[in-house]
Design an enzyme around this catalytic site. Structure first.
Site, PDB file in Angstrom:
ATOM      1  N   GLY A  71       0.817  -1.203   0.000  1.00 13.63           N
ATOM      2  CA  GLY A  71       0.000   0.000   0.000  1.00 13.63           C
ATOM      3  C   GLY A  71       0.855   1.259   0.000  1.00 13.63           C
ATOM      4  O   GLY A  71       0.537   2.244  -0.676  1.00 13.63           O
ATOM      5  N   THR A  72       1.922   1.224   0.748  1.00 15.60           N
ATOM      6  CA  THR A  72       2.785   2.401   0.835  1.00 15.60           C
ATOM      7  C   THR A  72       3.349   2.769  -0.532  1.00 15.60           C
ATOM      8  O   THR A  72       3.305   3.934  -0.942  1.00 15.60           O
ATOM      9  CB  THR A  72       3.926   2.135   1.839  1.00 15.60           C
ATOM     10  OG1 THR A  72       3.351   1.922   3.128  1.00 15.60           O
ATOM     11  CG2 THR A  72       4.893   3.313   1.903  1.00 15.60           C
ATOM     12  N   ASN A 152      -7.949   4.203   8.787  1.00 19.12           N
ATOM     13  CA  ASN A 152      -7.409   3.025   9.454  1.00 19.12           C
ATOM     14  C   ASN A 152      -7.482   3.106  10.974  1.00 19.12           C
ATOM     15  O   ASN A 152      -7.435   2.097  11.657  1.00 19.12           O
ATOM     16  CB  ASN A 152      -5.966   2.783   9.021  1.00 19.12           C
ATOM     17  CG  ASN A 152      -5.120   4.039   9.089  1.00 19.12           C
ATOM     18  OD1 ASN A 152      -5.456   5.045   8.471  1.00 19.12           O
ATOM     19  ND2 ASN A 152      -4.038   3.999   9.836  1.00 19.12           N
ATOM     20  N   GLN A 180      -7.925   0.031   3.703  1.00 16.93           N
ATOM     21  CA  GLN A 180      -8.768  -0.531   4.765  1.00 16.93           C
ATOM     22  C   GLN A 180     -10.176  -0.871   4.270  1.00 16.93           C
ATOM     23  O   GLN A 180     -10.830  -1.747   4.827  1.00 16.93           O
ATOM     24  CB  GLN A 180      -8.864   0.437   5.951  1.00 16.93           C
ATOM     25  CG  GLN A 180      -7.558   0.665   6.678  1.00 16.93           C
ATOM     26  CD  GLN A 180      -7.075  -0.558   7.456  1.00 16.93           C
ATOM     27  OE1 GLN A 180      -7.827  -1.497   7.709  1.00 16.93           O
ATOM     28  NE2 GLN A 180      -5.799  -0.565   7.820  1.00 16.93           N
ATOM     29  N   SER A 200      -3.941  -3.114  -0.607  1.00 15.71           N
ATOM     30  CA  SER A 200      -2.778  -3.835  -0.080  1.00 15.71           C
ATOM     31  C   SER A 200      -3.195  -5.237   0.351  1.00 15.71           C
ATOM     32  O   SER A 200      -4.250  -5.417   0.954  1.00 15.71           O
ATOM     33  CB  SER A 200      -2.205  -3.059   1.111  1.00 15.71           C
ATOM     34  OG  SER A 200      -1.143  -3.768   1.704  1.00 15.71           O
ATOM     35  N   THR A 238      11.469  -7.020 -11.172  1.00 15.94           N
ATOM     36  CA  THR A 238      10.988  -8.377 -11.412  1.00 15.94           C
ATOM     37  C   THR A 238       9.760  -8.618 -10.549  1.00 15.94           C
ATOM     38  O   THR A 238       9.760  -8.330  -9.362  1.00 15.94           O
ATOM     39  CB  THR A 238      12.098  -9.395 -11.090  1.00 15.94           C
ATOM     40  OG1 THR A 238      13.220  -9.100 -11.914  1.00 15.94           O
ATOM     41  CG2 THR A 238      11.641 -10.812 -11.362  1.00 15.94           C
ATOM     42  N   CYS A 326       2.033   2.062  12.184  1.00 14.92           N
ATOM     43  CA  CYS A 326       3.215   2.498  11.451  1.00 14.92           C
ATOM     44  C   CYS A 326       4.018   3.556  12.164  1.00 14.92           C
ATOM     45  O   CYS A 326       4.834   4.228  11.557  1.00 14.92           O
ATOM     46  CB  CYS A 326       2.818   2.999  10.077  1.00 14.92           C
ATOM     47  SG  CYS A 326       2.295   1.639   9.054  1.00 14.92           S
TER      48      CYS A 326
HETATM   49  C1  LIG Z   1      22.485  -6.076 -12.526  1.00 14.73           C
HETATM   50  C2  LIG Z   1      21.046  -6.030 -12.144  1.00 14.73           C
HETATM   51  N1  LIG Z   1      20.587  -4.983 -11.440  1.00 14.73           N
HETATM   52  C3  LIG Z   1      19.296  -4.910 -11.064  1.00 14.73           C
HETATM   53  C4  LIG Z   1      18.387  -5.896 -11.379  1.00 14.73           C
HETATM   54  C5  LIG Z   1      16.962  -5.735 -10.962  1.00 14.73           C
HETATM   55  O1  LIG Z   1      16.640  -6.500  -9.857  1.00 14.73           O
HETATM   56  P1  LIG Z   1      15.111  -6.956  -9.602  1.00 14.73           P
HETATM   57  O2  LIG Z   1      14.814  -7.980 -10.620  1.00 14.73           O
HETATM   58  O3  LIG Z   1      15.122  -7.505  -8.227  1.00 14.73           O
HETATM   59  O4  LIG Z   1      14.267  -5.759  -9.711  1.00 14.73           O
HETATM   60  C6  LIG Z   1      18.829  -7.002 -12.116  1.00 14.73           C
HETATM   61  C7  LIG Z   1      17.916  -8.095 -12.497  1.00 14.73           C
HETATM   62  O5  LIG Z   1      16.977  -8.003 -13.199  1.00 14.73           O
HETATM   63  C8  LIG Z   1      20.179  -7.079 -12.504  1.00 14.73           C
HETATM   64  O6  LIG Z   1      20.643  -8.096 -13.223  1.00 14.73           O
HETATM   65  C1  LIG Z   2      -5.051   3.279   5.099  1.00 17.17           C
HETATM   66  C2  LIG Z   2      -3.718   2.667   4.861  1.00 17.17           C
HETATM   67  N1  LIG Z   2      -2.978   3.078   3.825  1.00 17.17           N
HETATM   68  C3  LIG Z   2      -1.783   2.546   3.551  1.00 17.17           C
HETATM   69  C4  LIG Z   2      -1.231   1.571   4.337  1.00 17.17           C
HETATM   70  C5  LIG Z   2       0.120   1.037   4.013  1.00 17.17           C
HETATM   71  O1  LIG Z   2       0.051  -0.205   3.362  1.00 17.17           O
HETATM   72  P1  LIG Z   2       1.288  -1.222   3.423  1.00 17.17           P
HETATM   73  O2  LIG Z   2       1.371  -1.670   4.833  1.00 17.17           O
HETATM   74  O3  LIG Z   2       0.904  -2.333   2.496  1.00 17.17           O
HETATM   75  O4  LIG Z   2       2.496  -0.506   2.980  1.00 17.17           O
HETATM   76  C6  LIG Z   2      -1.963   1.129   5.469  1.00 17.17           C
HETATM   77  C7  LIG Z   2      -1.429   0.108   6.391  1.00 17.17           C
HETATM   78  O5  LIG Z   2      -0.432   0.230   7.028  1.00 17.17           O
HETATM   79  C8  LIG Z   2      -3.221   1.695   5.729  1.00 17.17           C
HETATM   80  O6  LIG Z   2      -3.944   1.313   6.786  1.00 17.17           O
END
Ligand SMILES: Cc1ncc(COP(=O)(O)O)c(C=O)c1O
Ligand SMILES: Cc1ncc(COP(=O)(O)O)c(C=O)c1O
Lengths: 382, 384
Positions: A71-72, A152, A180, A200, A238, A326
């Site tokens: 959510g964040t 929330n 929420q 979320s 990814t 949080c």
């Molecule tokens: C050198 C390099 N940096 C960054 C990433 C990105 O990482 P992620 O797939 O966790 O977003 C990758 C892989 O895709 C990578 O090979």
């Molecule tokens: C209203 C609301 N927005 C955003 C979030 C953040 O979501 P997340 O915990 O998936 O980052 C929360 C929960 O912490 C929430 O209650």
């Protein structure tokens, strides 16, 4: 003593079916969906199915769903994305409220540090924003209005449809944080005038580390995470495949049970209040008398300090909270209750109980009884 | 199926899967919650942070968990740029970075920063002299990857770090996504300020990565909110994912120690087999150990569409890839190979083989046999 978990607004246990749905994607289907070989293709199809499930739950098409890490991140993207995309055109103003989740509030403060200006709208004593205030706050430079769907901490539901209509008339984007509300309130973006909507997984029985942003077709925004071409270039990285699969499973279960869950939670709420009434416990109900999320019950027990009460509840095997989880360990005075203009003794004695599918009438009643005893004991001590 | 695409993603280790699923059911609390369920999740998170820190040779307080390598790279580049934008507007990087650095740099250019993209030689490596020459009074950051994801080319990170010590205001970021657990890496000894890793390239789970942030370095947080991860990365912590990542980091370091020349042996065998094709097959990865990490071998077969060859090899039971899994358009030449060789056909026809610790010499022999069969057919068919 069995623990009674009444803090589902902070996070929920993962549903066993969700875990079961995820496991194969840790193991035999571990391919990278961006890979062109058959391995990757299979995984890509599974993600597209998951996207469809989430889209259907919101009343939209799969291409409108951007998976994020939670959510964040979705809130950050919803604000940063349009703000940066339209900055060149002189759109440097945002409107939000004083009772948003930190993920929105802090993002606004960051945008202020980067040269944007933000109007933080007040709320009334029930935690509601006045749509007229929104209309008045919109200026020619306004790019976006962000008002949460349901709060929330106190559960108050905002007049989002009305605010959305105002935004549409005035030609500004409208974002709502429905983290929420999703899973308990009916949300249909086909009729609700919103442009961006955050959800979320871990709040609805899904895994941590995955969320989504709904993005209406005509929204022009920058990605917040740049890199690969995933998520139609709206969010690089990814894909968290097992997380996404688990999210979809949780959505499927939540949608099938949504109406029943609402009824159960409303019943739990009435049950707790009736136990306290029967025991003659003074309490103040925080939030809106009608427009509230069914799983969030925020009450104050004047004369009892929140932190002391929570500690005693924890020792008695009841997991509840002061509001937002949080605030990282420290118990700050709630910015939401403060914004509602409640008296200090109400703010200082508020606790939030939040229900989930695993709660039963017996354990909710049991919890209410234990709360009553503790409150009585703490009050006598004074 | 023989999986030779470990640079794209790796099968999670069975112990990691177990740890993740167990954490998902047992430690479901929110680490920020004050009650027992929260405190328990918080304790598990802290343990994972310590394990990860030890595996990397840094302090637990210097570990920021993120959702991916991409996020870590974004957080590092934007975090430095936005935090120190009043001090300067210049960033130094290379022409061969992963898109998660390269495209962030491009975006920062649009936001008013200036970026120097250093060239590489035919081994895919930048020259430390070039790095030093590129520095300006307003340089904020140097971002250079450790091991290239397409070719395995190994950048002289230790040497660059040593030289940058003379420029204390310039921060040094290293994308070590492809290197951790495969080649020596010493963030402290090499003067690295920021370093990115991701779980799914080291037999850990998807959806989790980390950014090492040296103590004393301040960043503008990429994700704002509840203030988790020391305020540097908000969002409810993905506790099971983090537990899995930490475990995977420990396991891969153990494998690295137990099998120090595993990859080099496989690479020698593969390269010898590719050499037999003469100039039909061009080896793109540098051969020498000090110039490349041996778990990635890239070669081009000019005149043959790489997807066609890839598909044929898949029919033989071998999974590999063309350039990086993240590149979007199929027939665009690889930016990395272009920077190395300046030859479009060569850069368009690159194929990547990448090994894991599970890969065996028999897998390599089988692959070479499959290549022999299918590439001969393709070449004959083209002539015919
Ligand atoms: C050198 C390099 N940096 C960054 C990433 C990105 O990482 P992620 O797939 O966790 O977003 C990758 C892989 O895709 C990578 O090979
Ligand atoms: C209203 C609301 N927005 C955003 C979030 C953040 O979501 P997340 O915990 O998936 O980052 C929360 C929960 O912490 C929430 O209650």
């Amino acid at each position: 003593m069995t623990t009674i978990y009444l803090d589902h607004a902070a996070t929920t246990p993962v549903h066993p079916d969700v875990v079961a749905a995820m496991v194969p994607y840790f193991q035999e289907h571990f391919g990278n969906p961006s890979s062109i070989h058959g391995f990757g293709r299979k995984v890509r199809l599974a993600i597209e199915d998951a996207r469809e499930t989430v889209a259907r739950a919101l009343g939209t098409e799969p291409s409108r769903i951007v998976f994020t890490s939670g959510g964040t991140e979705a809130d950050n993207l919803a604000l940063f994305g349009p703000a940066f995309a339209h900055r060149g055109a002189g759109k440097t103003h945002l409107v939000t409220t004083e009772i948003e989740h930190h993920a929105v509030l802090e993002t606004c403060q960051h945008l202020e540090r980067l040269g944007f200006s933000v109007t933080y709208l007040p709320v009334d004593r029930t935690g509601r924003v006045n749509p007229d205030d929104v209309a008045r706050a919109i200026r020619p430079e306004t790019v976006l209005v962000s008002v949460m769907y349901g709060n929330n901490e106190v559960g108050t539901i905002q007049p989002v449809a009305e605010i959305g209509r105002i935004c549409r008339e005035r030609g500004v984007y409208f974002h709502t944080d429905a983290v929420q509300a999703f899973g308990v309130e009916p949300i249909d973006v086909a009729t609700l005038p919103v442009d961006l909507l955050t959800i979320s997984a871990h709040k609805i029985g899904g895994p941590k580390g995955v969320g989504a942003l709904y993005v209406r077709r005509d929204v022009v925004m920058f990605p917040h995470l740049f890199g690969g071409a995933q998520e139609r270039k709206r969010r690089a990285g990814t894909e968290n495949v097992p997380g996404i699969i688990g999210f979809a499973k949780a959505v499927e279960i939540a949608m099938a049970e949504r109406a029943a869950r609402r009824e159960r939670y409303l019943g739990f709420r009435r049950l707790m209040l009736s136990v306290w009434e029967a025991r003659g416990i003074d309490y103040v109900l925080n939030g809106h008398p009608e427009a509230f999320l069914p799983h969030v019950l925020n009450v104050s027990f004047p004369g009892v300090d929140t932190e002391t009460l929570l500690m005693n509840l924890d020792l008695a095997g009841i997991a509840a909270s002061s509001g937002s989880a949080c605030t990282s360990g420290s118990l700050e005075r709630s910015h939401v209750l403060k914004a509602m203009g409640l008296p200090p003794e109400v703010v200082g004695s508020a606790v939030r109980f939040s229900f989930g599918p695993a709660n039963t009438e017996e354990n909710v009643r049991e919890a209410a009884e234990r709360v009553a005893e503790i409150v009585q004991r703490l009050r006598r001590r004074k | 199926m023989i999986y030779l695409d470990h640079a794209a993603t790796t099968p999670p280790h069975p112990d990691v899967v177990k740890a993740v699923t167990e954490a998902m059911t047992r430690f479901y609390g929110n680490p920020s919650s004050l009650h027992k369920a929260g405190a328990e999740a918080g304790r598990v998170l802290q343990q994972a942070r310590e394990v990860a820190a030890r595996a990397l040779g840094v302090s637990p307080g210097e570990i920021v968990f993120t959702s991916s390598g991409t996020e870590s790279n974004n957080a590092a580049l934007k975090g430095v740029a936005f935090q120190y934008r009043d001090r300067g507007r210049h960033i130094v990087t290379t022409m061969v970075e992963h898109p998660a650095v390269y495209r962030v740099a491009k975006q920062l250019e649009e936001l008013g920063f200036s970026v120097t993209y250093l060239p590489v030689d035919r081994t895919g490596r930048v020259s430390p002299d070039d790095v030093e020459r590129a520095l300006r009074d307003d340089t904020l950051l140097v971002s250079i990857m450790h091991v290239n994801n397409e070719t395995g080319s190994l950048q002289p990170i230790a040497e660059i770090g040593r030289r940058l010590k003379r420029y204390p205001k310039v921060l040094f970021h290293v994308d070590a996504v492809q290197s951790f657990g495969k080649v020596p890496l010493d963030p402290k000894g090499w003067g690295i300020d920021l370093l990115s890793l991701t779980g799914h390239k080291l037999r850990g789970p998807r959806g989790v990565g980390l950014l090492y942030v040296r103590e004393g370095v301040t960043l503008f947080p990429l994700l704002a909110g509840g203030g988790q991860e020391g305020g540097l990365r908000s969002g409810t912590e993905n506790v099971p994912g983090i537990v899995g990542m930490a475990k995977a980091m420990r396991l891969i370091r153990e494998e690295q120690a137990a099998k120090p020349d595993h990859f080099a042996r496989l690479k020698r065998r593969l390269v010898a087999g590719l050499r037999a094709w003469g100039d039909r097959v061009l080896l793109n990865s540098p051969e020498r150990d000090e110039e490349a990490a041996p778990h990635i071998v890239n070669f081009s077969v000019p005149g043959i569409k790489p997807e066609v060859l890839l598909h044929a090899l898949e029919e033989e039971g071998y999974l590999l890839s063309t350039k990086s899994a993240c590149s979007s358009k199929k027939d665009e030449p690889s930016r990395v190979l272009m920077a190395m060789f300046g030859d479009e056909e060569r850069a368009r026809t690159g194929i990547r083989v990448s090994f894991g610790y599970e890969t065996t010499e028999r897998d390599v022999d089988g692959f070479l046999a499959a290549l022999e069969k299918r590439l001969s057919e393709l070449l004959a068919w083209m002539k015919g």
